[in-house]
Design a protein around this motif. Structure first.
Motif, short mmCIF file in Angstrom:
data_model
loop_
_atom_site.label_atom_id
_atom_site.label_comp_id
_atom_site.label_asym_id
_atom_site.label_seq_id
_atom_site.Cartn_x
_atom_site.Cartn_y
_atom_site.Cartn_z
N ARG A 237 -6.65 2.88 -12.11
CA ARG A 237 -5.05 3.58 -12.77
C ARG A 237 -5.37 5.41 -11.58
NH1 ARG A 237 -1.08 0.65 -14.64
NH2 ARG A 237 -1.40 -1.34 -13.60
N ASN B 263 -5.12 6.29 -7.92
CA ASN B 263 -4.53 6.49 -7.15
C ASN B 263 -3.33 6.97 -7.70
OD1 ASN B 263 -3.30 3.66 -8.68
ND2 ASN B 263 -2.76 2.90 -7.09
N MET C 29 -1.57 5.46 -11.27
CA MET C 29 -0.59 4.83 -11.21
C MET C 29 -1.02 5.33 -13.09
SD MET C 29 0.70 2.92 -9.19
CE MET C 29 0.89 1.15 -9.98
N LEU D 14 2.46 6.82 -15.33
CA LEU D 14 3.65 6.34 -14.85
C LEU D 14 3.43 6.10 -16.46
CD1 LEU D 14 3.53 3.65 -11.84
CD2 LEU D 14 4.70 6.05 -12.27
N PRO E 192 3.87 6.95 -19.92
CA PRO E 192 4.11 8.47 -20.79
C PRO E 192 2.54 9.13 -21.49
CG PRO E 192 5.79 6.54 -21.67
CD PRO E 192 4.61 6.11 -20.33
N ALA F 78 2.97 9.67 -4.29
CA ALA F 78 3.22 8.79 -3.65
C ALA F 78 2.54 8.58 -2.26
CB ALA F 78 4.46 9.83 -3.16
N ARG G 87 -0.88 7.47 -3.12
CA ARG G 87 -1.16 6.07 -2.77
C ARG G 87 -0.75 5.34 -1.91
NH1 ARG G 87 3.02 7.04 -7.81
NH2 ARG G 87 1.70 7.71 -9.43
N ARG G 88 -0.14 5.99 -0.99
CA ARG G 88 0.08 5.45 0.42
C ARG G 88 -1.51 5.39 1.04
NH1 ARG G 88 5.48 8.22 3.11
NH2 ARG G 88 6.40 6.72 0.78
N MET H 212 -3.17 -0.66 -4.15
CA MET H 212 -3.00 -1.43 -4.97
C MET H 212 -2.66 -3.05 -5.18
SD MET H 212 -2.99 -0.23 -8.86
CE MET H 212 -4.17 -0.59 -10.54
N PHE I 129 -2.39 -5.96 -7.96
CA PHE I 129 -2.52 -6.21 -9.63
C PHE I 129 -2.89 -7.33 -10.15
CE2 PHE I 129 0.63 -3.13 -7.70
CZ PHE I 129 0.29 -2.48 -9.15
N LYS J 93 -1.64 -9.52 -11.96
CA LYS J 93 -0.31 -10.91 -11.45
C LYS J 93 0.70 -10.94 -9.97
CE LYS J 93 2.96 -12.99 -13.83
NZ LYS J 93 4.09 -12.11 -14.77
N SER J 94 0.43 -11.78 -9.35
CA SER J 94 1.29 -11.15 -8.39
C SER J 94 2.89 -11.02 -8.72
CB SER J 94 1.03 -12.45 -7.63
OG SER J 94 1.95 -13.31 -8.18
N ASN J 95 3.03 -9.52 -7.71
CA ASN J 95 4.28 -9.48 -8.03
C ASN J 95 5.25 -9.32 -6.95
OD1 ASN J 95 2.63 -7.27 -7.02
ND2 ASN J 95 3.14 -5.98 -8.68
N ARG K 151 0.92 -7.09 1.42
CA ARG K 151 2.03 -6.35 1.23
C ARG K 151 1.08 -4.57 1.26
NH1 ARG K 151 5.63 -6.52 -3.67
NH2 ARG K 151 3.65 -6.44 -4.66
N ALA K 152 -0.07 -5.11 0.32
CA ALA K 152 -0.85 -3.53 0.51
C ALA K 152 -1.07 -3.30 1.83
CB ALA K 152 -1.45 -3.51 -1.13
#
Lengths: 284, 322
Positions: free
Chosen positions: A80, A83, A85, A88, A90, A113, A116-117, A121, A123, A125-127, A193-194
């Motif tokens: 993480r 990229n 991530m 996110l 805190p 941002a 990350r382009r 990534m 994950f 669990k598929s989301n 999608r990625a």
């Protein structure tokens, strides 16, 4: 694959010069010794707890690097960081350097941002986005980038779904909700999608941990096919998976990098005692 | 074999799971659920019974005429229906964007240390008694509205016909604004809970594509939560329709239908509260009961329409653009 040799962190011909068009993949010859990431003395804290302890590692370009280790060893935290991530969450704090093609990922003024382009990534669990159709799920990243040309979108849709080995299964159902397909298909949809935004790197955080063996086999096959076009970093706690798909394997244990090397070498002739204990199932 | 016998014996000693407790639990919860339904039916029945003579005398005219003359015993509820619907719509128009924006700020953007205090503060707004808010409306809000925002609206938006005529202060618009203040906390806190229930994995999916915070909110959070947010709005509307005390104090209590929002109005709830003690004749009292029945009906109707809209929102998801 030529990059299977352990290359040191020598700055490559690419370093410093950001490739402005991530859509044009460099030829294999150019990148034979290149590292996608050069990580130097990386430490990460969540509040008071140190999750990553002083790790240095070079991740080769156009190859599959697996990261293995028992739960809580920091492997997810580590990818993480690649990229940004983890930001996110805190109260995280990062020390050390991560160079991405020679450029400091954490330099002041570097936009997460934008990072990350270029570094996509997938994950655990598929989301897929539940309110979007299969097509919209694949194209959402491009639309965010302002691509409106219908022809470009259609081309990219098919290309991404083909690369994710999903096209034949969904080509007649593109308007159906992204959640209407099976779990394994959803995970491949997330890969499509990625891929649609054409990143240079694909990070995969235990992408098969929620899938059955058949769906897992499909994803593994897909990962191997993507290897020629992308730099892939995959976190897994399935050691067989690491040995099946990866070129290089890194073994993490309680926030430290114990061993990193050629996958065959690491599994057959581990240099470190802890690695041997782990891969032979003595703990973890 | 003694060992096997012993095991079989031990097994027998375990009492079978009690079917009775399960059944009793089921009946108990069913009875409670039915009690709520029964209560609603009883309220409706009681209101209908209390207004039967008025219903017989005026029939449909009660809903369609505008004369409210207790002396001549002529009763028409249209201005009150109009007042309730319009003031509630004004309230929603103001409160919904404010509440949802606040909820987004509280769940997506605000620094962690500010979230809890701000949430508590908004929930405290809900604890202010209606009559106190009404007093504040009369002495603070109305003079302010009369001096600054109303003349401004008249000058620049007077052409629309909604902001014309004399400015008294007490008005349909003032009523709508006070209702907006009263429904803001409920819509905000329900929306906040709904946004908080959006899985982090959804946000991460959007972030991983290189989305900015606003883009993440739009594609991952709001589209995921839109049905729940719509439910929050319907909940707010239910409250708005029935708000009584504070509205009565600022809306002007004049049974008329005027295009201009600066004109005073009257709501169903307000007329019941204002005139119940003065209702000297049976028919007058029955007319007020019928007003109550109409309010009851409108509230139920609003909820039903809400449910139907919610259903279309569900079926249309998946085909709407990103």
């Amino acid at each position: 694959m030529a990059v299977n040799t352990m290359s040191s962190s020598t700055p490559t011909s690419q370093s410093g010069a950001m490739n402005p068009t991530p859509t044009s993949p460099a030829t294999a010859a150019e990148l034979v010794t290149a590292n996608a990431f050069a990580v130097k003395d990386l430490s990460i804290w969540y509040g008071e707890k140190q999750a990553i302890k002083n790790i240095s590692i070079d991740i080769p370009v156009m190859a599959i690097t697996a990261i293995i280790g028992p739960s809580g060893c920091g492997k997810s935290t580590f990818i993480r960081c690649l990229n940004r991530m983890h930001e996110l969450v805190p109260r995280t704090r990062v020390e050390g350097k991560i160079l991405f093609h020679g450029e400091d990922l954490y330099a002041a003024g570097s936009d997460p941002a934008m990072v990350r382009r270029r570094v996509g990534m997938v994950f655990q669990k598929s989301n897929p986005f539940p309110t979007m159709s299969i097509e919209e799920n694949v194209l959402v990243g491009l639309r965010l980038n302002g691509v409106r040309n219908r022809q470009v979108l259609n081309e990219r849709l098919e290309k991404s779904l083909r690369r994710a080995a999903l096209w034949d299964e969904v080509k007649n159902d593109l308007k159906k909700p992204g959640m209407s397909i099976s779990g394994g298909q959803q995970q491949r949809l997330c890969i499509a999608r990625a891929l649609a935004v054409e990143p240079e790197v694909l990070l995969m955080d235990e992408p098969c941990s929620a899938l059955d063996p058949i769906a897992t086999a499909k994803i593994e096959e897909l990962i191997r096919e993507l290897r020629d076009q992308y730099t892939i970093v995959i976190v897994t706690h399935n050691m067989q998976q690491a040995s099946r798909v990866s070129d290089r394997t890194a073994f993490f244990y309680v926030g430290e990098l114990i061993e990193f090397g050629d996958t065959a070498q690491l599994f057959n002739r581990p240099r470190e005692r802890q690695t041997e204990d782990y891969i032979t199932g003595r703990f973890g | 074999m003694p060992a096997v016998e012993g095991r079989a014996h031990a097994k027998l000693e375990v009492p079978p799971p009690s079917r009775f407790a399960d059944k009793a639990f089921e009946w108990l919860t069913l009875a409670m659920a039915l009690a709520v339904v029964l209560l609603v039916i009883l309220v409706g029945w009681q209101l209908a019974r209390g207004s039967s003579a008025a219903i017989q005398k005026f029939g449909f005219h009660f809903l369609a005429t505008s004369t409210w003359d207790p002396v001549a015993e002529q009763f028409g509820a249209l201005p009150f229906i109009y007042g309730t619907v319009v003031s509630s719509l004004i309230a929603l128009l103001i409160a919904v964007p404010l509440s949802i924006a606040t909820a987004i700020y509280l769940t997506e953007l605000a620094p962690l240390w500010i979230r809890q205090p701000l949430t508590s503060l908004i929930e405290m707004l809900a604890a202010i008694p209606s009559v106190i808010l009404g007093l504040w409306g009369i002495f603070v809000m109305i003079p302010f509205l009369r001096d600054y925002p109303f003349p401004f609206l008249k000058k620049y938006l007077g052409w629309s016909g909604l902001f014309t005529g004399p400015i008294y202060g007490v008005s349909m618009l003032a009523g709508g604004i006070i209702i907006a203040i009263m429904i803001l906390p409920i819509i905000t806190s329900v929306s906040r809970e709904i946004l908080r229930s959006v899985p982090n994995l959804q946000r991460e999916a959007a972030y991983a594509l290189g989305a900015t915070r606003w883009e993440v909110t739009r594609i991952a959070v709001l589209s995921y939560a839109k049905r729940g947010l719509f439910g929050a709005v319907i909940l707010g509307l239910g409250r708005a329709l029935g708000e009584t005390m504070a509205v009565t104090m600022v809306i002007g209590n004049t049974p008329q239908i005027a295009t201009s929002l600066f004109a005073p109005g009257y709501t169903l709830a307000s007329v019941i509260a204002n005139e119940f003690t003065e209702a000297t004749t049976d028919l007058y009292l029955e007319a007020l009961f019928e007003i109550g029945l109409v309010l009851f009906g409108i509230t139920i109707l609003a909820n039903l329409i809400g449910q139907l809209l919610l259903r279309t929102l569900k079926t249309s998801s998946g085909t709407r653009g990103a």
